[in-house]
Scaffold this active site. Structure first.
Site, PDB file in Angstrom:
ATOM      1  N   LYS A  20       0.809  -1.202   0.000  1.00 14.81           N
ATOM      2  CA  LYS A  20       0.000   0.000   0.000  1.00 14.81           C
ATOM      3  C   LYS A  20       0.857   1.274   0.000  1.00 14.81           C
ATOM      4  O   LYS A  20       0.371   2.361  -0.295  1.00 14.81           O
ATOM      5  CB  LYS A  20      -0.871   0.065   1.273  1.00 14.81           C
ATOM      6  N   GLY A  21       2.089   1.129   0.408  1.00 14.51           N
ATOM      7  CA  GLY A  21       2.916   2.306   0.701  1.00 14.51           C
ATOM      8  C   GLY A  21       3.085   3.277  -0.448  1.00 14.51           C
ATOM      9  O   GLY A  21       3.268   4.479  -0.235  1.00 14.51           O
ATOM     10  N   GLU A  38       7.575   2.490  -6.194  1.00 19.67           N
ATOM     11  CA  GLU A  38       7.667   2.058  -4.799  1.00 19.67           C
ATOM     12  C   GLU A  38       7.832   3.270  -3.888  1.00 19.67           C
ATOM     13  O   GLU A  38       8.311   4.324  -4.321  1.00 19.67           O
ATOM     14  CB  GLU A  38       8.874   1.125  -4.608  1.00 19.67           C
ATOM     15  N   ASP A  39       7.455   3.086  -2.630  1.00 21.44           N
ATOM     16  CA  ASP A  39       7.699   4.151  -1.658  1.00 21.44           C
ATOM     17  C   ASP A  39       9.109   4.054  -1.080  1.00 21.44           C
ATOM     18  O   ASP A  39       9.779   5.056  -0.897  1.00 21.44           O
ATOM     19  CB  ASP A  39       6.649   4.134  -0.537  1.00 21.44           C
ATOM     20  N   ASP A  96      14.395  -1.141   0.756  1.00 23.06           N
ATOM     21  CA  ASP A  96      15.190  -1.344   1.972  1.00 23.06           C
ATOM     22  C   ASP A  96      16.198  -2.476   1.726  1.00 23.06           C
ATOM     23  O   ASP A  96      17.280  -2.249   1.214  1.00 23.06           O
ATOM     24  CB  ASP A  96      14.222  -1.668   3.109  1.00 23.06           C
ATOM     25  N   PHE A 131      14.109   4.796  10.692  1.00 23.12           N
ATOM     26  CA  PHE A 131      12.752   4.349  10.361  1.00 23.12           C
ATOM     27  C   PHE A 131      11.889   5.585  10.153  1.00 23.12           C
ATOM     28  O   PHE A 131      11.824   6.458  11.022  1.00 23.12           O
ATOM     29  CB  PHE A 131      12.192   3.478  11.486  1.00 23.12           C
ATOM     30  N   ASP A 143       4.119   3.597   6.735  1.00 19.17           N
ATOM     31  CA  ASP A 143       3.366   3.379   7.967  1.00 19.17           C
ATOM     32  C   ASP A 143       4.201   2.834   9.118  1.00 19.17           C
ATOM     33  O   ASP A 143       5.286   2.293   8.925  1.00 19.17           O
ATOM     34  CB  ASP A 143       2.226   2.404   7.708  1.00 19.17           C
TER      35      ASP A 143
HETATM   36  C1  PRP Z   1       7.576  -1.778   2.074  1.00 20.37           C
HETATM   37  C2  PRP Z   1       7.809  -1.114   0.719  1.00 20.37           C
HETATM   38  C3  PRP Z   1       8.379  -2.219  -0.103  1.00 20.37           C
HETATM   39  C4  PRP Z   1       9.103  -3.073   0.902  1.00 20.37           C
HETATM   40  C5  PRP Z   1      10.551  -2.757   0.836  1.00 20.37           C
HETATM   41  O1  PRP Z   1       6.336  -2.412   2.040  1.00 20.37           O
HETATM   42  O2  PRP Z   1       6.635  -0.605   0.172  1.00 20.37           O
HETATM   43  O3  PRP Z   1       7.385  -2.952  -0.777  1.00 20.37           O
HETATM   44  O4  PRP Z   1       8.627  -2.730   2.209  1.00 20.37           O
HETATM   45  O5  PRP Z   1      11.267  -3.553   1.738  1.00 20.37           O
HETATM   46  P1  PRP Z   1      12.494  -4.446   1.271  1.00 20.37           P
HETATM   47  O6  PRP Z   1      13.323  -3.645   0.323  1.00 20.37           O
HETATM   48  O7  PRP Z   1      13.224  -4.726   2.556  1.00 20.37           O
HETATM   49  O8  PRP Z   1      11.969  -5.700   0.646  1.00 20.37           O
HETATM   50  P2  PRP Z   1       5.637  -2.954   3.394  1.00 20.37           P
HETATM   51  O9  PRP Z   1       5.962  -4.409   3.548  1.00 20.37           O
HETATM   52  O10 PRP Z   1       6.013  -2.072   4.532  1.00 20.37           O
HETATM   53  O11 PRP Z   1       4.104  -2.849   3.048  1.00 20.37           O
HETATM   54  P3  PRP Z   1       3.226  -1.534   2.748  1.00 20.37           P
HETATM   55  O12 PRP Z   1       3.699  -0.988   1.416  1.00 20.37           O
HETATM   56  O13 PRP Z   1       1.826  -2.048   2.663  1.00 20.37           O
HETATM   57  O14 PRP Z   1       3.432  -0.556   3.882  1.00 20.37           O
END
Ligand code: PRP
Length: 185
Positions: free
Chosen positions: A45-46, A101-102, A105, A154, A161
């Site tokens: 969702k981000g 993407e938001d 990481d 963070f 979120d």
């Molecule tokens: C976040 C973000 C990416 C992922 C990145 O999603 O939107 O999809 O984490 O992390 P990584 O590089 O360590 O794989 P999240 O799982 O927080 O879900 P959300 O978008 O619904 O908040």
């Protein structure tokens, strides 16, 4: 406000700073895709806040679609195997696809998504992320468009979120609560 929510630390990127960066990214993307209308793929969702601002700043024909993936748990974290909770609505063969993407990481989520989408034979596949946090990277990815690089902090707001809260903040702030940080490591 939920009393159990950790309080916010300092604002890292103001709404105005984000707006300026999003418009700069949009100008570059519009140049790059002038001759080939892209399909923007938002990862729920981000990315929804970033995507909705980015697409309105893009002065070119485009379409958008969304995917939702499960967060990987501790067991599968290293493998980076994730599950599609919602797939794209339509095939992407021959399309110029731009994943939005938001935050990137570890990169494991996106590595899985990229490998999966490449099997569908798009004409091109690029990545646009608002935030890039290199210190935790486990999977290297070619990031074509990056809004801001982040240190190992963070952050919440502008779609990001903490347990589903704070996504609606118009700015991006650090969550400095040490107990929260420890639980995330
Ligand atoms: C976040 C973000 C990416 C992922 C990145 O999603 O939107 O999809 O984490 O992390 P990584 O590089 O360590 O794989 P999240 O799982 O927080 O879900 P959300 O978008 O619904 O908040």
């Amino acid at each position: 406000m939920d009393e159990s929510l950790p309080s916010l630390g300092r604002v890292l990127f103001t709404a105005e700073e984000i707006r300026a960066r999003v418009h700069a990214l949009a100008a570059t993307i519009a140049d790059d895709y002038a001759a080939r209308p892209p399909l923007l793929v938002g990862v729920l969702k981000g990315s929804v806040v970033f995507l909705s601002d980015l697409m309105r700043a893009l002065a070119l024909p485009l379409t958008c679609d969304f995917i939702a993936i499960s967060s990987y748990g501790a067991v599968s974290a290293r493998s980076g195997v994730v599950r599609f909770l919602k797939d794209l609505d339509a095939p992407i063969e021959g399309r110029d696809v731009l994943i939005v993407e938001d935050i990137i990481d570890t990169g494991l989520t996106l590595r899985y998504i990229v490998r999966n989408l490449l099997e569908r034979r798009p004409a091109s596949l690029e990545i646009c992320t608002l935030l890039n946090r290199p210190p935790r990277r486990l999977a290297e990815l070619p990031l074509r468009y990056v809004g801001f690089d982040l240190p190992d902090v963070f952050v919440v707001g502008y779609g990001l979120d903490y347990h589903e809260h704070y996504r609606n903040l118009p700015y991006i702030a650090i969550l400095e609560d040490q107990a929260v940080m420890a639980s995330l490591r």
